[in-house]
Design a protein around this motif. Structure first.
Motif, short mmCIF file in Angstrom:
data_model
loop_
_atom_site.label_atom_id
_atom_site.label_comp_id
_atom_site.label_asym_id
_atom_site.label_seq_id
_atom_site.Cartn_x
_atom_site.Cartn_y
_atom_site.Cartn_z
N VAL A 47 3.21 111.13 41.16
CA VAL A 47 2.58 111.52 42.62
C VAL A 47 1.33 111.58 42.56
O VAL A 47 0.37 111.27 43.29
CB VAL A 47 3.51 111.95 43.44
CG1 VAL A 47 3.03 112.10 45.01
CG2 VAL A 47 4.94 111.40 43.64
N LEU A 48 0.99 112.71 41.76
CA LEU A 48 -0.45 113.43 41.88
C LEU A 48 -1.13 112.75 40.71
O LEU A 48 -1.90 113.37 39.97
CB LEU A 48 -0.07 114.83 41.14
CG LEU A 48 0.79 115.59 42.38
CD1 LEU A 48 1.18 117.13 41.66
CD2 LEU A 48 -0.44 116.18 43.39
N GLN A 49 -1.45 111.64 41.04
CA GLN A 49 -2.37 110.74 40.13
C GLN A 49 -3.37 110.03 41.10
O GLN A 49 -3.35 109.64 42.17
CB GLN A 49 -1.86 109.57 39.58
CG GLN A 49 -0.89 110.00 38.58
CD GLN A 49 -1.27 110.84 37.36
OE1 GLN A 49 -2.51 110.27 36.90
NE2 GLN A 49 -0.59 111.68 36.71
N PRO A 50 -4.96 110.50 40.68
CA PRO A 50 -5.88 109.85 41.66
C PRO A 50 -5.76 108.34 42.07
O PRO A 50 -5.34 107.61 41.18
CB PRO A 50 -7.09 109.99 40.58
CG PRO A 50 -6.69 111.13 39.66
CD PRO A 50 -5.34 110.86 39.52
N GLY A 51 -6.17 108.14 43.49
CA GLY A 51 -5.82 107.02 43.90
C GLY A 51 -4.44 106.44 44.91
O GLY A 51 -4.43 105.83 45.53
N ASN A 52 -3.53 107.47 44.47
CA ASN A 52 -2.25 107.48 45.24
C ASN A 52 -2.49 107.94 46.58
O ASN A 52 -3.32 108.86 47.01
CB ASN A 52 -1.18 108.37 44.50
CG ASN A 52 -0.59 107.61 43.42
OD1 ASN A 52 -0.91 106.30 42.89
ND2 ASN A 52 0.13 108.37 42.44
N ARG A 53 -1.80 107.21 47.62
CA ARG A 53 -1.77 107.46 48.94
C ARG A 53 -0.57 108.40 49.20
O ARG A 53 0.55 107.67 49.07
CB ARG A 53 -2.15 106.46 50.07
CG ARG A 53 -2.12 106.53 51.51
CD ARG A 53 -2.75 105.52 51.92
NE ARG A 53 -2.13 104.17 51.81
CZ ARG A 53 -1.31 103.49 52.40
NH1 ARG A 53 -0.80 104.31 53.50
NH2 ARG A 53 -0.79 102.47 52.02
N VAL A 54 -0.77 109.36 50.04
CA VAL A 54 0.38 110.34 50.28
C VAL A 54 0.57 110.79 51.64
O VAL A 54 -0.66 110.71 52.29
CB VAL A 54 0.49 111.52 49.02
CG1 VAL A 54 0.69 111.26 47.83
CG2 VAL A 54 -0.98 112.44 49.75
N LEU A 71 4.06 117.18 49.47
CA LEU A 71 3.53 115.82 49.55
C LEU A 71 4.69 114.93 49.52
O LEU A 71 5.69 115.08 48.53
CB LEU A 71 2.50 115.46 48.17
CG LEU A 71 1.37 116.27 48.02
CD1 LEU A 71 0.66 116.09 46.74
CD2 LEU A 71 0.50 116.09 49.28
N GLU A 72 4.49 113.74 50.05
CA GLU A 72 5.45 112.55 49.94
C GLU A 72 4.82 111.34 49.61
O GLU A 72 3.83 111.04 50.37
CB GLU A 72 6.20 112.35 51.23
CG GLU A 72 7.10 113.58 51.57
CD GLU A 72 8.40 113.53 50.59
OE1 GLU A 72 8.58 112.64 50.01
OE2 GLU A 72 8.78 114.80 50.58
N PRO A 73 5.06 110.45 48.55
CA PRO A 73 4.18 109.17 48.34
C PRO A 73 4.42 108.26 49.36
O PRO A 73 5.66 107.79 49.75
CB PRO A 73 5.21 108.82 46.88
CG PRO A 73 6.25 109.51 47.04
CD PRO A 73 6.13 110.59 47.80
N LEU A 74 3.39 107.49 49.58
CA LEU A 74 3.26 106.40 50.52
C LEU A 74 3.00 105.03 49.55
O LEU A 74 3.62 104.10 49.95
CB LEU A 74 2.50 106.65 51.42
CG LEU A 74 2.51 107.67 52.52
CD1 LEU A 74 1.51 107.76 53.53
CD2 LEU A 74 3.83 107.43 53.37
N GLN A 75 2.11 105.21 48.84
CA GLN A 75 1.63 104.25 47.71
C GLN A 75 1.34 104.43 46.72
O GLN A 75 0.11 105.16 46.52
CB GLN A 75 0.37 103.24 48.41
CG GLN A 75 0.19 102.10 47.78
CD GLN A 75 -1.18 101.14 48.51
OE1 GLN A 75 -1.55 101.89 49.72
NE2 GLN A 75 -1.32 100.13 47.76
#
Length: 260
Positions: A47-54, A71-75
């Motif tokens: 989840v904690l990768q640059p570019g991810n939307r949360v 944080l909760e992942p969205l994309q």
């Protein structure tokens, strides 16, 4: 204190044994940092990768505190962003641009632009154009916007082919002819009413244009150097464009208008 917002991860660094400090570009609260407890766990690392939307919830006792993120992942698009050099360098370069802005200063239009550009990173032509417009938007928000709408000398809005390296204003072909060797080129695709995407030469000129004003107004006064990620992105984008067909039709390149 608590708030909830949508955000894009732009950076992460270790904090203690198991936690990290995440750097996010939020929709409503700008660039914001916070601690993610157990951020180095197996479940949180993807989840904690640059570019991810949360989706993010921030909590702290006082507003000025660093605070904690939930944080909760969205994309989760980080894996896709690792597939091309333009995407790998692009996400890093845009993160570096956002760090030029004050922390917690809202820039919702830059969040929207970042979100769209990250989805377009697999196409070098679109990615290059949108990245240049992103740089123009950042310059504008920093107070150094370029005026590409009319000739600085005559006021005409047609045949604009130069940009003054001092004022950042467009100059027409006739007015700029005596000083052409000192002018920056204005690529066709950045002009008002442009209907075609950029070719390699136009994109190279656009990168020189924005790079000049970022160095002049931002990096040099702050004693900074330009991001190496930007250099990597520019090289990758131009290399990809040199292999691209010339008759590509435009695809959604107007999300960020040239800064006025």
């Amino acid at each position: 204190m608590q708030w909830q917002d949508e955000a894009i991860i732009i950076g992460v660094k270790r904090h203690g044994e198991t936690s990290v400090i995440a750097e996010l570009m939020t929709r409503e609260r700008g660039r914001h940092l916070g601690i993610v407890r157990s951020g180095r766990s197996r479940s949180m690392q993807p989840v904690l990768q640059p570019g991810n939307r949360v989706e993010v919830v921030w909590r702290a006792r006082l507003d000025e505190h660093l605070g904690e993120f939930k944080l909760e992942p969205l994309q989760l698009r980080a894996a896709k962003l690792m597939e091309t050099a333009t995407a790998v360098y692009g996400v890093q370069a845009m993160g570096a641009l956002l760090r030029l802005l004050p922390e917690r200063d809202p820039h919702p239009h830059l969040f929207e632009a970042l979100d769209i550009i990250l989805d377009a990173m697999d196409d070098p032509s679109d990615a290059g154009e949108l990245f240049v417009r992103f740089e123009l938007a950042v310059l504008n928000d920093l107070g150094f916007g370029l005026d590409l709408s009319e000739c600085a000398a005559t006021g005409t809005r047609s045949d604009l082919v130069y940009v003054s390296p001092k004022s950042g204003r467009a100059v027409s072909r006739d007015a700029g002819a005596p000083y052409a060797d000192r002018m920056l080129a204005l690529p066709d695709f950045l002009g008002e009413g442009a209907s075609r995407t950029a070719d390699r030469d136009g994109m190279a000129a656009a990168f020189r244009l924005t790079g000049h004003f970022l160095s002049r107004h931002v990096y040099e006064p702050r004693g900074m150097t330009q991001s190496t990620a930007r250099d990597g992105f520019v090289q990758a984008a131009l290399k990809a464009l040199s292999r691209a067909p010339d008759d590509k039709t435009p695809q959604g390149s107007g999300i960020i208008p040239p800064a006025a």
